[in-house]
Design an enzyme around this catalytic site. Structure first.
Site, PDB file in Angstrom:
ATOM      1  N   GLU A  64       0.851  -1.105   0.204  1.00  0.00           N
ATOM      2  CA  GLU A  64       0.062   0.087   0.255  1.00  0.00           C
ATOM      3  C   GLU A  64       0.981   0.676  -0.285  1.00  0.00           C
ATOM      4  O   GLU A  64       0.581   1.890  -0.330  1.00  0.00           O
ATOM      5  CB  GLU A  64      -1.138  -0.063   0.970  1.00  0.00           C
ATOM      6  CG  GLU A  64      -2.341  -0.720   1.455  1.00  0.00           C
ATOM      7  CD  GLU A  64      -1.438  -2.631   1.238  1.00  0.00           C
ATOM      8  OE1 GLU A  64      -0.505  -2.593   2.384  1.00  0.00           O
ATOM      9  OE2 GLU A  64      -2.333  -3.248   0.963  1.00  0.00           O
ATOM     10  N   GLU A 315      13.804  -3.640  -2.991  1.00  0.00           N
ATOM     11  CA  GLU A 315      14.151  -3.943  -3.513  1.00  0.00           C
ATOM     12  C   GLU A 315      13.689  -5.033  -4.807  1.00  0.00           C
ATOM     13  O   GLU A 315      13.883  -5.257  -5.606  1.00  0.00           O
ATOM     14  CB  GLU A 315      15.522  -4.784  -4.198  1.00  0.00           C
ATOM     15  CG  GLU A 315      17.150  -3.696  -3.243  1.00  0.00           C
ATOM     16  CD  GLU A 315      18.000  -4.220  -2.619  1.00  0.00           C
ATOM     17  OE1 GLU A 315      18.943  -3.079  -2.996  1.00  0.00           O
ATOM     18  OE2 GLU A 315      18.140  -5.465  -2.927  1.00  0.00           O
TER      19      GLU A 315
END
Length: 429
Positions: A64, A315
């Site tokens: 989110e 990442e």
């Protein structure tokens, strides 16, 4: 009157359960110490450095937070005089906020939805407005904010048919809570109908689209992408499996073993969803005699490496750029899948499991435009998965078409962030 009694009962129950909730956080912290850090924030006791009169924007976890980045970026750029407090509930969400913004926004955990905790939170921050993402419905917090006349906005609202049935059992609490919002912006017509089925006032609801489509490749992501690429020393086919949960890895490794017979140089990139599972996933891979390298070790991925475990935070998105094919974890079990739009942003061929309930509408749009491959429950999953990955790896043209069609779905559904931005401004002006 009924709402008053139901809210009072809810408050009593949560206060009684508060020690258990705190114990649950402490137990979870055995695997992830971050759950016991900043415990005072969970109780609504915030750092003194936090300034009042900000817009509070809440995102539960890392997915989110990523989805809200375009909105927060736009607010920071267009309304620099307005302070933003960006809250989360999970440590990974917190770390993602810090990674994105540093001190450009205020940040703290949202407290447990217990009356004294939420009272202290609101008393300390005194927000100009409270913006809540998707289905984060906190009766205490929302009722208290409403009573203090703090404008409330639900954005990217999402309710499944299953959720509606569950919420109807508690409609005496859920419906009045939702009706406290000044506005509810929902993802689609179907979601609008689901909210209206809970007797939410129609005049408060409108369809804004899904802000998760409003992704873009930032300079920060490009820099990370280039950094990660330097670790892979040899050009080779690469399969990335994103946001894995318990049970996913066993299935993936079974498919990987089959694929290695046809693609001996294939590199598997595994990205576990939760940091507390990093060591567990690495150990599982090593126990099956695969040559494993962890990203956190900063060691090169050589031609001898079979599996690269991304055991770092923030990442996943840049790692998607390195893959030939991406599979979304959490879609093979009750979890309900994770966001397939992230690899679609890089025009990657995407495979998901049978359960994408958390992203059902997105998945349906991608299926309708042949931008994703979804496995079924009729055939053994590992066999299906290895066959689909194999087909994509050997057919470069099909791989390119799948990726382009996925990317087209992203571009054709963007625009919700602008509508949400205008709704936020309408509350504070």
């Amino acid at each position: 009157m009924r709402y008053f009694f139901s809210l009072t009962l809810y408050r009593i129950v949560v206060i009684v359960l508060l020690p258990i909730l705190l114990l649950a956080l402490l137990l979870r912290s055995r695997k992830n110490p971050a759950y016991r850090q900043r415990i005072l924030e969970r109780l609504g006791i915030l750092p003194r450095k936090l300034k009042p009169n900000s817009i509070v924007i809440h995102a539960a976890s890392v997915g989110e937070v990523i989805a809200l980045k375009p909105l927060v970026d736009k607010l920071l750029s267009a309304q620099p005089q307005v302070e933003i407090t960006f809250t989360s509930f999970t440590p990974t969400g917190s770390q993602q906020i810090t990674s994105f913004y540093g001190d450009k926004v205020q940040h703290c955990f949202l407290p447990i939805d217990c009356w004294p905790c939420t009272w202290a939170f609101l008393q300390r921050l005194q927000p100009k407005a409270l913006v809540i993402m998707e289905t984060e419905i906190w009766p205490n917090l929302i009722a208290q904010a409403h009573s203090k006349r703090i404008p409330l906005l639900l954005i990217n609202g999402r309710l499944t048919q299953k959720s509606v049935k569950q919420y109807k059992k508690f409609s005496w609490l859920v419906t009045p809570t939702l009706n406290c919002f000044n506005r509810l912006l929902v993802q689609s017509i179907d979601n609008l109908h689901h909210f209206l089925a809970l007797d939410v006032a129609k005049k408060q609801c409108s369809v804004s689209g899904n802000i998760k489509f409003d992704l873009s490749i930032s300079e920060q992501v490009q820099d990370k992408q280039q950094l990660l690429a330097k670790f892979i020393q040899n050009e080779r086919s690469t399969w990335l499996v994103a946001s894995t949960h318990p049970g996913d890895e066993e299935l993936i490794l079974e498919s990987f073993a089959q694929l290695k017979q046809q693609h001996p140089s294939l590199l598997l990139i595994l990205v576990p969803r939760h940091p507390e599972r990093f060591a567990e996933v690495t150990a599982l891979c090593a126990s099956q005699q695969w040559q494993v390298v962890n990203r956190s070790d900063k060691s090169p991925v050589t031609s001898e490496t079979d599996i690269w475990v991304i055991d770092t935070l923030g990442e996943l998105l840049p790692a998607c750029a390195l893959a030939d094919v991406v599979t979304m974890g959490g879609s093979f079990s009750h979890i309900g899948g994770h966001n397939p739009l992230e690899p679609a942003l890089f025009k990657k061929a995407i495979i998901v499991g049978p359960n994408m309930a958390n992203f059902a509408e997105i998945t349906q749009r991608m299926l309708a435009h042949n931008g994703i491959i979804q496995l079924n429950e009729r055939t053994p999953i590992a066999k299906q998965l290895s066959q689909q990955v194999n087909d994509i790896l050997i057919d470069e043209s099909e791989r390119s078409i799948l990726g382009q069609q996925a990317h087209d779905v992203v571009l054709s559904n963007q625009g919700a962030t602008d509508k949400t931005y205008r709704a936020v401004l309408s509350l504070i002006k």
